[in-house]
Design a protein around this motif. Structure first.
Motif, PDB file in Angstrom:
ATOM      1  N   GLU A 116      -9.826  29.192 -10.515  1.00  7.34           N
ATOM      2  CA  GLU A 116      -9.245  28.360 -11.567  1.00  7.34           C
ATOM      3  C   GLU A 116      -9.186  26.897 -11.132  1.00  7.34           C
ATOM      4  OE1 GLU A 116      -5.184  28.066 -14.327  1.00  7.34           O
ATOM      5  OE2 GLU A 116      -5.246  29.408 -12.600  1.00  7.34           O
ATOM      6  N   GLU A 117      -8.914  26.662  -9.853  1.00  9.31           N
ATOM      7  CA  GLU A 117      -8.849  25.298  -9.329  1.00  9.31           C
ATOM      8  C   GLU A 117     -10.216  24.613  -9.415  1.00  9.31           C
ATOM      9  OE1 GLU A 117      -6.168  23.961  -6.075  1.00  9.31           O
ATOM     10  OE2 GLU A 117      -7.963  24.282  -4.862  1.00  9.31           O
ATOM     11  N   ALA A 118     -11.236  25.323  -8.995  1.00  5.94           N
ATOM     12  CA  ALA A 118     -12.589  24.765  -9.061  1.00  5.94           C
ATOM     13  C   ALA A 118     -12.991  24.481 -10.505  1.00  5.94           C
ATOM     14  CB  ALA A 118     -13.573  25.737  -8.417  1.00  5.94           C
ATOM     15  N   ASP A 119     -12.641  25.386 -11.405  1.00  5.42           N
ATOM     16  CA  ASP A 119     -12.994  25.230 -12.814  1.00  5.42           C
ATOM     17  C   ASP A 119     -12.297  24.024 -13.425  1.00  5.42           C
ATOM     18  OD1 ASP A 119     -14.225  25.819 -15.185  1.00  5.42           O
ATOM     19  OD2 ASP A 119     -13.084  27.627 -15.606  1.00  5.42           O
ATOM     20  N   TYR A 120     -11.033  23.820 -13.081  1.00  4.93           N
ATOM     21  CA  TYR A 120     -10.240  22.737 -13.660  1.00  4.93           C
ATOM     22  C   TYR A 120     -10.632  21.365 -13.111  1.00  4.93           C
ATOM     23  CZ  TYR A 120      -6.105  20.149 -15.239  1.00  4.93           C
ATOM     24  OH  TYR A 120      -5.266  19.228 -15.826  1.00  4.93           O
ATOM     25  N   LEU A 121     -10.896  21.305 -11.803  1.00  5.41           N
ATOM     26  CA  LEU A 121     -11.073  20.010 -11.144  1.00  5.41           C
ATOM     27  C   LEU A 121     -12.518  19.523 -11.073  1.00  5.41           C
ATOM     28  CD1 LEU A 121      -8.657  20.147  -8.065  1.00  5.41           C
ATOM     29  CD2 LEU A 121      -8.464  18.678 -10.071  1.00  5.41           C
TER      30      LEU A 121
ATOM     31  N   ARG B 128       0.904  23.578  -7.990  1.00  6.97           N
ATOM     32  CA  ARG B 128      -0.559  23.533  -7.939  1.00  6.97           C
ATOM     33  C   ARG B 128      -1.105  22.722  -9.113  1.00  6.97           C
ATOM     34  NH1 ARG B 128      -2.384  29.179  -7.529  1.00  6.97           N
ATOM     35  NH2 ARG B 128      -1.716  28.879  -5.379  1.00  6.97           N
ATOM     36  N   ARG B 129      -0.548  22.977 -10.301  1.00  2.76           N
ATOM     37  CA  ARG B 129      -0.999  22.243 -11.480  1.00  2.76           C
ATOM     38  C   ARG B 129      -0.704  20.753 -11.357  1.00  2.76           C
ATOM     39  NH1 ARG B 129      -4.407  23.338 -15.763  1.00  2.76           N
ATOM     40  NH2 ARG B 129      -3.714  25.487 -15.561  1.00  2.76           N
ATOM     41  N   LEU B 130       0.470  20.405 -10.791  1.00  4.21           N
ATOM     42  CA  LEU B 130       0.813  18.990 -10.575  1.00  4.21           C
ATOM     43  C   LEU B 130      -0.181  18.334  -9.627  1.00  4.21           C
ATOM     44  CD1 LEU B 130       4.703  19.161 -10.252  1.00  4.21           C
ATOM     45  CD2 LEU B 130       3.410  18.053 -12.075  1.00  4.21           C
ATOM     46  N   LEU B 131      -0.543  19.040  -8.545  1.00  7.25           N
ATOM     47  CA  LEU B 131      -1.488  18.491  -7.581  1.00  7.25           C
ATOM     48  C   LEU B 131      -2.869  18.315  -8.201  1.00  7.25           C
ATOM     49  CD1 LEU B 131      -0.411  20.478  -4.393  1.00  7.25           C
ATOM     50  CD2 LEU B 131      -0.224  18.012  -4.726  1.00  7.25           C
ATOM     51  N   TRP B 132      -3.258  19.231  -9.065  1.00  9.30           N
ATOM     52  CA  TRP B 132      -4.531  19.069  -9.765  1.00  9.30           C
ATOM     53  C   TRP B 132      -4.519  17.785 -10.597  1.00  9.30           C
ATOM     54  CZ3 TRP B 132      -5.152  24.628 -12.213  1.00  9.30           C
ATOM     55  CH2 TRP B 132      -5.403  25.549 -11.190  1.00  9.30           C
ATOM     56  N   ASN B 133      -3.398  17.571 -11.292  1.00 14.78           N
ATOM     57  CA  ASN B 133      -3.306  16.378 -12.145  1.00 14.78           C
ATOM     58  C   ASN B 133      -3.318  15.097 -11.324  1.00 14.78           C
ATOM     59  OD1 ASN B 133      -3.242  17.940 -14.462  1.00 14.78           O
ATOM     60  ND2 ASN B 133      -1.019  18.045 -14.531  1.00 14.78           N
TER      61      ASN B 133
ATOM     62  N   GLU C 216      -8.710  22.972   0.965  1.00 14.67           N
ATOM     63  CA  GLU C 216      -7.746  23.917   0.382  1.00 14.67           C
ATOM     64  C   GLU C 216      -6.451  23.186   0.006  1.00 14.67           C
ATOM     65  OE1 GLU C 216      -8.467  26.934  -0.340  1.00 14.67           O
ATOM     66  OE2 GLU C 216     -10.060  27.595   0.982  1.00 14.67           O
ATOM     67  N   PRO C 217      -6.521  22.204  -0.889  1.00 19.32           N
ATOM     68  CA  PRO C 217      -5.382  21.311  -1.133  1.00 19.32           C
ATOM     69  C   PRO C 217      -4.138  21.968  -1.696  1.00 19.32           C
ATOM     70  CG  PRO C 217      -7.076  20.992  -2.797  1.00 19.32           C
ATOM     71  CD  PRO C 217      -7.671  21.863  -1.746  1.00 19.32           C
TER      72      PRO C 217
ATOM     73  N   LYS D  21       0.827  -1.203   0.000  1.00 17.56           N
ATOM     74  CA  LYS D  21       0.000   0.000   0.000  1.00 17.56           C
ATOM     75  C   LYS D  21       0.868   1.263   0.000  1.00 17.56           C
ATOM     76  CE  LYS D  21      -4.432  -1.293   0.335  1.00 17.56           C
ATOM     77  NZ  LYS D  21      -5.496  -0.768  -0.547  1.00 17.56           N
ATOM     78  N   VAL D  22       1.930   1.259   0.786  1.00 20.80           N
ATOM     79  CA  VAL D  22       2.830   2.416   0.854  1.00 20.80           C
ATOM     80  C   VAL D  22       3.491   2.642  -0.498  1.00 20.80           C
ATOM     81  CG1 VAL D  22       4.998   3.270   1.831  1.00 20.80           C
ATOM     82  CG2 VAL D  22       3.237   2.336   3.335  1.00 20.80           C
ATOM     83  N   ALA D  23       3.973   1.577  -1.116  1.00 20.49           N
ATOM     84  CA  ALA D  23       4.625   1.689  -2.426  1.00 20.49           C
ATOM     85  C   ALA D  23       3.648   2.218  -3.470  1.00 20.49           C
ATOM     86  CB  ALA D  23       5.183   0.337  -2.847  1.00 20.49           C
ATOM     87  N   GLU D  24       2.419   1.708  -3.436  1.00 16.09           N
ATOM     88  CA  GLU D  24       1.406   2.121  -4.406  1.00 16.09           C
ATOM     89  C   GLU D  24       1.059   3.593  -4.237  1.00 16.09           C
ATOM     90  OE1 GLU D  24      -3.259   1.044  -5.520  1.00 16.09           O
ATOM     91  OE2 GLU D  24      -2.137  -0.193  -4.108  1.00 16.09           O
ATOM     92  N   ALA D  25       0.897   4.033  -2.985  1.00 13.13           N
ATOM     93  CA  ALA D  25       0.512   5.418  -2.717  1.00 13.13           C
ATOM     94  C   ALA D  25       1.626   6.385  -3.109  1.00 13.13           C
ATOM     95  CB  ALA D  25       0.160   5.588  -1.243  1.00 13.13           C
ATOM     96  N   LEU D  26       2.875   6.021  -2.819  1.00 11.66           N
ATOM     97  CA  LEU D  26       3.999   6.885  -3.182  1.00 11.66           C
ATOM     98  C   LEU D  26       4.162   6.986  -4.697  1.00 11.66           C
ATOM     99  CD1 LEU D  26       6.589   5.778  -0.466  1.00 11.66           C
ATOM    100  CD2 LEU D  26       5.532   8.037  -0.681  1.00 11.66           C
ATOM    101  N   SER D  27       3.901   5.896  -5.381  1.00  8.58           N
ATOM    102  CA  SER D  27       3.986   5.914  -6.846  1.00  8.58           C
ATOM    103  C   SER D  27       2.898   6.803  -7.429  1.00  8.58           C
ATOM    104  CB  SER D  27       3.857   4.494  -7.400  1.00  8.58           C
ATOM    105  OG  SER D  27       4.957   3.697  -7.017  1.00  8.58           O
ATOM    106  N   LEU D  28       1.710   6.760  -6.834  1.00  9.43           N
ATOM    107  CA  LEU D  28       0.576   7.529  -7.328  1.00  9.43           C
ATOM    108  C   LEU D  28       0.887   9.020  -7.371  1.00  9.43           C
ATOM    109  CD1 LEU D  28      -2.463   7.658  -8.152  1.00  9.43           C
ATOM    110  CD2 LEU D  28      -2.969   7.901  -5.719  1.00  9.43           C
ATOM    111  N   VAL D  29       1.615   9.507  -6.351  1.00  8.75           N
ATOM    112  CA  VAL D  29       1.895  10.942  -6.279  1.00  8.75           C
ATOM    113  C   VAL D  29       3.322  11.282  -6.707  1.00  8.75           C
ATOM    114  CG1 VAL D  29       0.175  11.314  -4.480  1.00  8.75           C
ATOM    115  CG2 VAL D  29       2.534  10.812  -3.815  1.00  8.75           C
ATOM    116  N   GLY D  30       4.025  10.327  -7.296  1.00 12.97           N
ATOM    117  CA  GLY D  30       5.346  10.593  -7.853  1.00 12.97           C
ATOM    118  C   GLY D  30       6.445  10.809  -6.838  1.00 12.97           C
TER     119      GLY D  30
END
Length: 312
Positions: A196-201, A170-175, A160-161, A114-123
């Protein structure tokens, strides 16, 4: 399936009404946002849904469980990323996540995968053994999201992520948020004051003002409520109110807003109406220094529903 359902949800602190009879639903797999200024009630609403606070009145359910009577079941199915960071900066990323997984009584093999999977998910897999105190603000926020995803929550709350991170991060976190929503089917509820965050996400969002939902819908629907075209006129300050009164009387002008020196008209097929607008203004002695036309933005909708005047 409705993953979140609220009916007349209300929270008072003494005589202050922080959340005022909110009613809304969030569908499974949806990214739903609360957009509003500081003090609008966004975080309080999230804390109610995440069982961190009890409502004063009304009721709500998350994943089908009542937030008061079945709070333990709610907590088993959700994860929360708070505005304030809550990582142990003296541990590595992997150690932070491993500790969190132990709190959920995961066995050793499950923790490792689970730790490996989660770390991979967020790079962050290649930074897993680096002390968190050396991480940038964006990396810490990504690690918080990874920690939240350890238990594969059905609903992820993001408060407020991207507050305080640079534009690129910010753009990376949105992705990353879009990716986890798409790949895992996780329903996401986020609070933000970044338009812009609300519009994108967001698939849908609600604009909050003083604890009330002013309007809700998809970003495109909210833009459409302002009109399909905006025409902005620059005029002399002394005539702006008289010009506004003139255009409010025109049948094909659906909305008029103004600031000190500009007039904004909501006009169907605005480009084709510009010659008529110029002719009307000239006929009534109003001198236009500039004129332009554009499609409405989510910011236009937000400012309109927040009862503010857009300055252009």
């Amino acid at each position: 399936m409705k993953m979140i359902r609220a009916e007349d949800l209300t929270k008072m602190f003494g005589h202050f009404v922080a959340v005022d009879h909110l009613s809304f639903t969030v569908e499974e797999g949806e990214i739903f946002g609360f957009l509003g200024p500081n003090g609008a009630g966004k975080t309080t609403t999230m804390m109610l849904l995440a069982t961190g606070l009890n409502p004063t009145s009304g009721d709500a359910a998350v994943c089908g469980y009542d937030i008061v009577r079945e709070r333990d079941e709610v907590r088993k199915n959700i994860a929360v990323v708070f505005e304030e960071l809550s990582l142990d900066t003296n541990l590595t990323a992997r150690e932070n996540l491993d500790f969190h997984a132990r709190m959920y009584h995961l066995d050793k093999e499950s923790r490792r995968s689970k730790v490996a999977e989660a770390l991979s998910l967020v790079g962050l897999r290649n930074k897993q053994d680096v002390l968190v105190r050396s991480y940038s603000g964006g990396m810490k926020r990504r690690l918080e999201i990874a920690r939240a995803m350890l238990i594969s929550p059905k609903v992820l709350f993001l408060d407020e992520p991207t507050l305080g991170v640079d534009v690129q991060t910010r753009r990376l976190l949105w992705n990353y948020t879009k990716r986890l929503n798409k790949e895992s089917g996780t329903t996401v509820l986020l609070t933000t004051h970044y338009i812009e965050e609300a519009d994108y996400l967001c698939d849908r969002l609600a604009i909050l003002e003083r604890g009330k939902i002013v309007v809700a819908g998809s970003p495109e629907e909210l833009r459409g409520t302002v009109g399909d075209s905006l025409v902005i006129l620059k005029l002399s300050r002394g005539i702006i109110e008289n010009a506004a009164a003139l255009f409010r009387s025109v049948p094909w002008v659906s909305r008029v807003e103004f600031s000190d020196s500009s007039l904004q008209l909501s006009v169907p097929h605005g480009q084709s109406r510009i010659p008529e607008i110029v002719k009307l203004a000239k006929g009534h002695g109003f001198s236009i220094s500039s004129i332009r036309q554009r499609r409405p933005s989510l910011e236009d909708a937000f400012l309109h529903y927040s009862k503010k005047k857009r300055i252009t």
